[in-house]
Enzyme design. Structure first.
Site, PDB file in Angstrom:
ATOM      1  N   LYS A 195     -23.635 -30.748  -4.784  1.00 35.55           N
ATOM      2  CA  LYS A 195     -22.429 -30.918  -5.565  1.00 35.55           C
ATOM      3  C   LYS A 195     -21.552 -31.921  -5.047  1.00 35.55           C
ATOM      4  O   LYS A 195     -21.025 -32.905  -5.695  1.00 35.55           O
ATOM      5  CB  LYS A 195     -21.895 -29.527  -6.225  1.00 35.55           C
ATOM      6  CG  LYS A 195     -22.703 -28.461  -7.354  1.00 35.55           C
ATOM      7  CD  LYS A 195     -22.479 -27.178  -7.413  1.00 35.55           C
ATOM      8  CE  LYS A 195     -23.462 -26.603  -8.022  1.00 35.55           C
ATOM      9  NZ  LYS A 195     -22.973 -25.172  -8.200  1.00 35.55           N
ATOM     10  N   GLN A 223     -19.066 -20.585  -6.779  1.00 35.09           N
ATOM     11  CA  GLN A 223     -20.613 -20.509  -6.608  1.00 35.09           C
ATOM     12  C   GLN A 223     -21.011 -18.980  -6.667  1.00 35.09           C
ATOM     13  O   GLN A 223     -20.336 -18.284  -6.056  1.00 35.09           O
ATOM     14  CB  GLN A 223     -20.919 -21.211  -5.385  1.00 35.09           C
ATOM     15  CG  GLN A 223     -22.457 -21.121  -5.175  1.00 35.09           C
ATOM     16  CD  GLN A 223     -23.230 -22.137  -6.095  1.00 35.09           C
ATOM     17  OE1 GLN A 223     -22.832 -23.256  -6.548  1.00 35.09           O
ATOM     18  NE2 GLN A 223     -24.445 -21.627  -6.731  1.00 35.09           N
ATOM     19  N   ASP A 242     -17.784 -24.721 -15.114  1.00 38.78           N
ATOM     20  CA  ASP A 242     -19.281 -24.075 -15.213  1.00 38.78           C
ATOM     21  C   ASP A 242     -19.172 -23.335 -16.595  1.00 38.78           C
ATOM     22  O   ASP A 242     -20.464 -22.810 -16.968  1.00 38.78           O
ATOM     23  CB  ASP A 242     -19.342 -22.855 -14.254  1.00 38.78           C
ATOM     24  CG  ASP A 242     -20.377 -22.997 -13.230  1.00 38.78           C
ATOM     25  OD1 ASP A 242     -21.079 -23.821 -13.438  1.00 38.78           O
ATOM     26  OD2 ASP A 242     -20.382 -22.198 -12.371  1.00 38.78           O
TER      27      ASP A 242
END
Ligand SMILES: NC(=O)c1ccc[n+]([C@@H]2O[C@H](COP(=O)([O-])OP(=O)(O)OC[C@H]3O[C@@H](n4cnc5c(N)ncnc54)[C@H](OP(=O)(O)O)[C@@H]3O)[C@@H](O)[C@H]2O)c1
Length: 294
Positions: free
Chosen positions: A54, A98, A121
Site C-alpha cells: 500500500k 490494517q 476503507d
C-alpha cells in the site's frame, strides 16, 4: 464458449496511472497533495506485506504516505490516541487501520473512532449507512474494484441484470450488493443457509463470489455467457505445491461464462488501486475541490 479473461492487473495499472494524473493536477491547480496514513499493529506477516504494498503504490502515484507500525502489545487506548491524532492532522486525508488487530483491541471501537471523512476503507457505519441510503460515501475497496471490473467487462451498463452475490460479509458481500443495487441490477444475496445455491446462481447474468471456499462454484452453476467476478483468495496445496485459487472452479466456469476474473490477477490487484482512488476522493471532499476524472 470460452470466457474472456478479465485482466484486473492491467485494469488496476491503468487506474493507478489515471490516479497519478489526477494527483498531479490537484497539486498544480489547488496545492493539494492527498495523503494516506496506514496503521499496522503487530507482526502478522501477511499484513506486513499488504501494508508495504500500500505504501509503495501510494508513493508511486505521487501521494504522501505514512506508515505507523506499532508493537503487538499496543493497548486500545494507545491506538485510539493515534487515530485521534491522525483524524486531526490536516495533511492526512485517508486513514487505514490494517485488520486483524491483536485481541486486546476492539476493532469495532477503533473503526468507529475514525473520522468518517477519512475512512478510506469504507468500514465506518456512517459510510455503510450512506451507501445503503444512496448517498455519496467512501465505499469498501474490494467491492468497488469488483464492480469496476464487471462494468468494464459488460460494456459499462449493469442496469436490469440479474446479479447473484454469494457471501454476505460486511467487507465484501453486503457492500457489493449495495453497489449493484445502485447500478439498477436485480440483486440476490446468497449465503451459507441459501437453499439450492446452484439453482440460484444459474439465473445470474452477473455472479460475484465472495465465500472463502476454494473452487466451490462449478461451471454447471453458471448461465451461459454470464460474467463471473471471483473475489475469493484461497491458499491450497495441489500436487505438493502451494497454490492460490478463487471461490470458482476456474476451468469449468471459464468454459461456460462470457467473462471471468482469474485468481490471482483478477479482483486482487484492484483493492489497493481503489484505496488510492478513495484517498483522492476523500482529499477533494475535505478541501472542497472537485474530484478530477480518474
Ligand atoms: N482483495 C481481495 O481480493 C479480497 C478482499 C477481501 C476478501 N477476499 C476474499 O474473499 C473471500 C470472502 O471474504 P469475506 O471476508 O467476505 O469472507 P467471510 O467474512 O468469511 O464471509 C463469507 C461469506 O460466505 C458465505 N458462505 C460460506 N460458506 C458458504 C456456502 N457453502 N455456500 C454459500 N455461502 C457460503 C458465508 O455465509 P454466512 O454469512 O451464512 O456464514 C459468508 O457470508 C475470501 O476468500 C477472502 O480471502 C479478497
Amino acid at each position: 464458449m470460452t470466457a474472456k479473461i478479465i485482466d484486473g492487473k492491467t485494469y488496476a495499472e491503468g487506474l493507478r496511472a489515471r490516479i497519478a494524473k489526477a494527483v498531479k493536477a490537484l497539486e498544480a491547480k489547488h496545492g493539494l497533495k492527498p495523503g494516506l496514513a496506514v496503521v499496522l499493529v503487530g507482526e502478522d506477516p501477511a499484513s506486513r506485506v499488504y501494508v508495504a504494498n500500500k505504501a509503495k503504490q501510494t508513493v508511486e502515484v505521487g501521494m504522501n504516505s505514512w506508515e505507523h507500525r506499532l508493537p503487538a502489545s499496543t493497548s486500545e487506548k494507545e491506538l485510539l490516541a493515534l487515530v485521534d491524532k491522525l483524524n486531526k492532522d490536516p495533511a492526512v486525508h485517508g486513514i487505514l487501520v490494517q485488520l486483524p488487530l491483536p485481541k486486546q483491541i476492539d476493532s469495532t471501537k477503533v473503526l468507529s473512532a475514525l473520522d468518517p471523512a477519512k475512512d478510506v476503507d469504507g468500514f465506518h457505519v456512517v459510510n455503510v449507512g450512506r451507501l445503503s441510503t444512496g448517498q455519496d460515501a467512501l465505499v469498501a475497496c474490494t467491492p468497488v474494484g469488483s464492480v469496476m471490473l464487471a462494468k468494464d467487462a459488460l460494456g459499462k451498463k449493469l442496469e436490469g441484470l440479474e446479479a447473484v452475490v454469494i457471501g454476505r460479509s460486511n467487507i465484501v458481500g453486503k457492500p457489493v450488493a449495495q453497489l449493484l443495487l445502485a447500478e439498477n441490477c436485480t440483486v440476490t444475496i446468497a449465503h451459507s443457509r441459501t437453499k439450492d445455491l446452484p439453482q440460484v446462481v444459474r439465473r445470474a447474468d452477473l455472479v460475484i463470489a465472495a465465500v472463502g471456499r476454494p473452487e466451490m462454484v462449478k461451471g454447471d452453476w453458471i448461465k451461459p455467457g454470464a460474467c463471473v467476478i471471483d473475489v475469493g483468495i484461497n491458499r491450497i496445496e495441489r500436487d505438493g505445491k502451494a497454490k492460490l485459487v478463487g471461490d470458482c472452479d476456474y476451468a469449468s466456469c471459464a468454459e461456460v461464462a462470457g467473462s471471468i476474473t482469474p485468481v490471482p490477477g483478477g479482483v486482487g490487484p484492484m483493492t489497493i488501486a481503489c484505496l488510492l482512488h478513495n484517498t483522492v476522493r476523500a482529499a477533494c471532499a475535505q478541501k472542497s475541490v472537485p474530484v478530477p476524472e480518474m
